[in-house]
Motif scaffolding. Structure first.
Motif, PDB file in Angstrom:
ATOM      1  N   SER A  81       0.813  -1.220   0.000  1.00  0.00           N
ATOM      2  CA  SER A  81       0.000   0.000   0.000  1.00  0.00           C
ATOM      3  C   SER A  81       0.845   1.269   0.000  1.00  0.00           C
ATOM      4  N   THR A  82       2.108   1.174   0.423  1.00  0.00           N
ATOM      5  CA  THR A  82       2.974   2.356   0.458  1.00  0.00           C
ATOM      6  C   THR A  82       3.920   2.411  -0.740  1.00  0.00           C
ATOM      7  N   LYS A  83       3.840   1.435  -1.605  1.00  0.00           N
ATOM      8  CA  LYS A  83       4.688   1.419  -2.802  1.00  0.00           C
ATOM      9  C   LYS A  83       4.330   2.606  -3.690  1.00  0.00           C
ATOM     10  N   ASN A  84       5.336   3.166  -4.357  1.00  0.00           N
ATOM     11  CA  ASN A  84       5.176   4.305  -5.272  1.00  0.00           C
ATOM     12  C   ASN A  84       4.813   5.603  -4.558  1.00  0.00           C
ATOM     13  N   SER A  85       4.998   5.636  -3.245  1.00  0.00           N
ATOM     14  CA  SER A  85       4.738   6.871  -2.502  1.00  0.00           C
ATOM     15  C   SER A  85       5.820   7.903  -2.820  1.00  0.00           C
ATOM     16  N   ILE A  86       5.442   9.173  -2.836  1.00  0.00           N
ATOM     17  CA  ILE A  86       6.408  10.247  -3.043  1.00  0.00           C
ATOM     18  C   ILE A  86       6.846  10.868  -1.722  1.00  0.00           C
ATOM     19  N   GLU A  87       6.392  10.288  -0.617  1.00  0.00           N
ATOM     20  CA  GLU A  87       6.795  10.766   0.704  1.00  0.00           C
ATOM     21  C   GLU A  87       8.208  10.237   0.979  1.00  0.00           C
ATOM     22  N   PRO A  88       9.170  11.083   1.419  1.00  0.00           N
ATOM     23  CA  PRO A  88      10.571  10.670   1.561  1.00  0.00           C
ATOM     24  C   PRO A  88      10.803   9.450   2.452  1.00  0.00           C
ATOM     25  N   HIS A  89      10.107   9.355   3.581  1.00  0.00           N
ATOM     26  CA  HIS A  89      10.314   8.203   4.462  1.00  0.00           C
ATOM     27  C   HIS A  89       9.944   6.898   3.757  1.00  0.00           C
ATOM     28  N   LEU A  90       8.815   6.914   3.092  1.00  0.00           N
ATOM     29  CA  LEU A  90       8.350   5.703   2.422  1.00  0.00           C
ATOM     30  C   LEU A  90       9.179   5.413   1.173  1.00  0.00           C
ATOM     31  N   ALA A  91       9.623   6.477   0.491  1.00  0.00           N
ATOM     32  CA  ALA A  91      10.520   6.276  -0.645  1.00  0.00           C
ATOM     33  C   ALA A  91      11.824   5.647  -0.173  1.00  0.00           C
ATOM     34  N   TYR A  92      12.352   6.134   0.956  1.00  0.00           N
ATOM     35  CA  TYR A  92      13.571   5.545   1.505  1.00  0.00           C
ATOM     36  C   TYR A  92      13.358   4.080   1.844  1.00  0.00           C
ATOM     37  N   TYR A  93      12.232   3.766   2.456  1.00  0.00           N
ATOM     38  CA  TYR A  93      11.950   2.383   2.845  1.00  0.00           C
ATOM     39  C   TYR A  93      11.994   1.461   1.627  1.00  0.00           C
ATOM     40  N   HIS A  94      11.311   1.834   0.568  1.00  0.00           N
ATOM     41  CA  HIS A  94      11.243   0.956  -0.603  1.00  0.00           C
ATOM     42  C   HIS A  94      12.557   0.937  -1.378  1.00  0.00           C
ATOM     43  N   TRP A  95      13.289   2.023  -1.336  1.00  0.00           N
ATOM     44  CA  TRP A  95      14.615   2.043  -1.976  1.00  0.00           C
ATOM     45  C   TRP A  95      15.592   1.145  -1.218  1.00  0.00           C
ATOM     46  N   SER A  96      15.591   1.252   0.101  1.00  0.00           N
ATOM     47  CA  SER A  96      16.554   0.501   0.914  1.00  0.00           C
ATOM     48  C   SER A  96      16.186  -0.968   1.052  1.00  0.00           C
ATOM     49  N   ARG A  97      14.886  -1.282   1.069  1.00  0.00           N
ATOM     50  CA  ARG A  97      14.477  -2.670   1.270  1.00  0.00           C
ATOM     51  C   ARG A  97      14.404  -3.458  -0.037  1.00  0.00           C
ATOM     52  N   PHE A  98      13.976  -2.811  -1.099  1.00  0.00           N
ATOM     53  CA  PHE A  98      13.697  -3.532  -2.340  1.00  0.00           C
ATOM     54  C   PHE A  98      14.514  -3.025  -3.528  1.00  0.00           C
ATOM     55  N   ASN A  99      15.469  -2.126  -3.254  1.00  0.00           N
ATOM     56  CA  ASN A  99      16.288  -1.548  -4.321  1.00  0.00           C
ATOM     57  C   ASN A  99      15.405  -0.955  -5.415  1.00  0.00           C
ATOM     58  N   ASP A 100      14.329  -0.310  -4.988  1.00  0.00           N
ATOM     59  CA  ASP A 100      13.364   0.303  -5.894  1.00  0.00           C
ATOM     60  C   ASP A 100      13.983   1.584  -6.467  1.00  0.00           C
ATOM     61  N   THR A 101      14.363   1.542  -7.743  1.00  0.00           N
ATOM     62  CA  THR A 101      15.061   2.684  -8.342  1.00  0.00           C
ATOM     63  C   THR A 101      14.178   3.925  -8.438  1.00  0.00           C
ATOM     64  N   GLU A 102      12.893   3.734  -8.700  1.00  0.00           N
ATOM     65  CA  GLU A 102      11.993   4.886  -8.770  1.00  0.00           C
ATOM     66  C   GLU A 102      11.852   5.546  -7.401  1.00  0.00           C
ATOM     67  N   ALA A 103      11.785   4.717  -6.356  1.00  0.00           N
ATOM     68  CA  ALA A 103      11.731   5.262  -4.999  1.00  0.00           C
ATOM     69  C   ALA A 103      13.028   6.005  -4.682  1.00  0.00           C
TER      70      ALA A 103
END
Length: 277
Positions: A117-139
């Protein structure tokens, strides 16, 4: 059938609750917050943090990104702990093992739902979470754009970004650690930041700062260390070591008290960054 925690909060968030920190009281007054959790004493701290976080979310009509980020972290901690606990067989009370296994399954489901549910969020905390946990390049793009635009104020994110830049842009890393330190207090200060800064000073061949910050970290964390290796940082200069050891004791006291603004470290970092500008 289990309903996710987010669904619980959507309904029960309509009702007010008293501010309490005792988890037994919270569960008694708000049983929906605890139905999916295990009942015995395993993972007591992780479960307590998760319950208190859920209680705060229940009182919030529209949780912000930082609150959801914290909930993700608490869910992760609980899920990891209860996974281990679920593997411990209780001979006299096998129902307790089954209860922990049930809790692990439900917490895994809740965590996955919140992650989705928080995927693709533009909020920095959630973007950091998905970048750091899943190597999400868009995040990652969202996160670094937010940092570049000065939209990140949380010192936890600043410190994580500082660690990211440690090997690729030491000046930016130093600046972010300085910002994290400047916003910290005795509860939020992390002595590992000193080791990261010590690494930068070692790269710059500034041996005294490398030693000072390394020794300050040792004092604060009460870590074991090899005296010969510490002395080698200063090329065997024992007089200089004695002087820096005294400074490290003073710096440790100041930082432990949350008074970075009064420290020698702040002066040094400000000088370094002003010279770089």
């Amino acid at each position: 059938m289990f309903t996710s925690f987010l669904a619980f909060t959507a309904f029960f968030g309509l009702f007010g609750c008293d501010q309490v920190s005792n988890t037994a009281v919270i569960c008694n007054k708000n049983p929906e917050l605890c139905l999916d959790l295990h009942k015995d004493s395993w993972c007591r701290f992780e479960k307590g943090d998760l319950i208190r976080s859920r209680f705060k979310l229940k009182q919030t009509i529209e949780p912000n990104g930082e609150q959801l980020f914290d909930q993700l972290l608490y869910l992760e901690d609980y899920n990891k702990c209860i996974e281990l606990a679920a593997g411990v067989q209780h001979i006299l009370h096998p129902e307790r093992t089954n209860d922990r296994a049930r809790a692990f399954g439900l917490s895994s489901q809740t965590l996955a739902e919140l992650q989705e549910s928080t995927k693709n969020s533009i909020e920095p905390h959630l973007a950091y979470y998905h970048w750091s946990r899943f190597n999400d390049t868009e995040a990652g793009k969202v996160l670094f754009a937010a940092e570049k635009s000065g939209l990140i104020s949380d010192i936890r994110l600043k410190a994580q970004l500082a660690a990211h830049y440690l090997r690729i842009d030491s000046l930016k890393s130093k600046r972010l650690y300085a910002e994290a330190l400047n916003g910290s207090d005795e509860d939020t200060f992390d002595p590992d930041w000193l080791l990261a800064l010590a690494t930068i000073y070692r790269q710059e061949q500034r041996l005294e700062m490398h030693y000072l910050l390394s020794k300050t970290n040792i004092i604060i964390t009460q870590s074991n260390f090899a005296e010969k290796q510490m002395l080698a940082m200063l090329q065997g200069n024992r007089l200089l070591q004695e002087k820096l050891d005294e400074e490290a004791e003073d710096l440790a006291d100041v930082l432990r008290s949350g008074k970075y603004a009064e420290s020698k470290l702040k002066i040094v970092l400000e000088q370094d960054l002003s010279f770089a500008d």
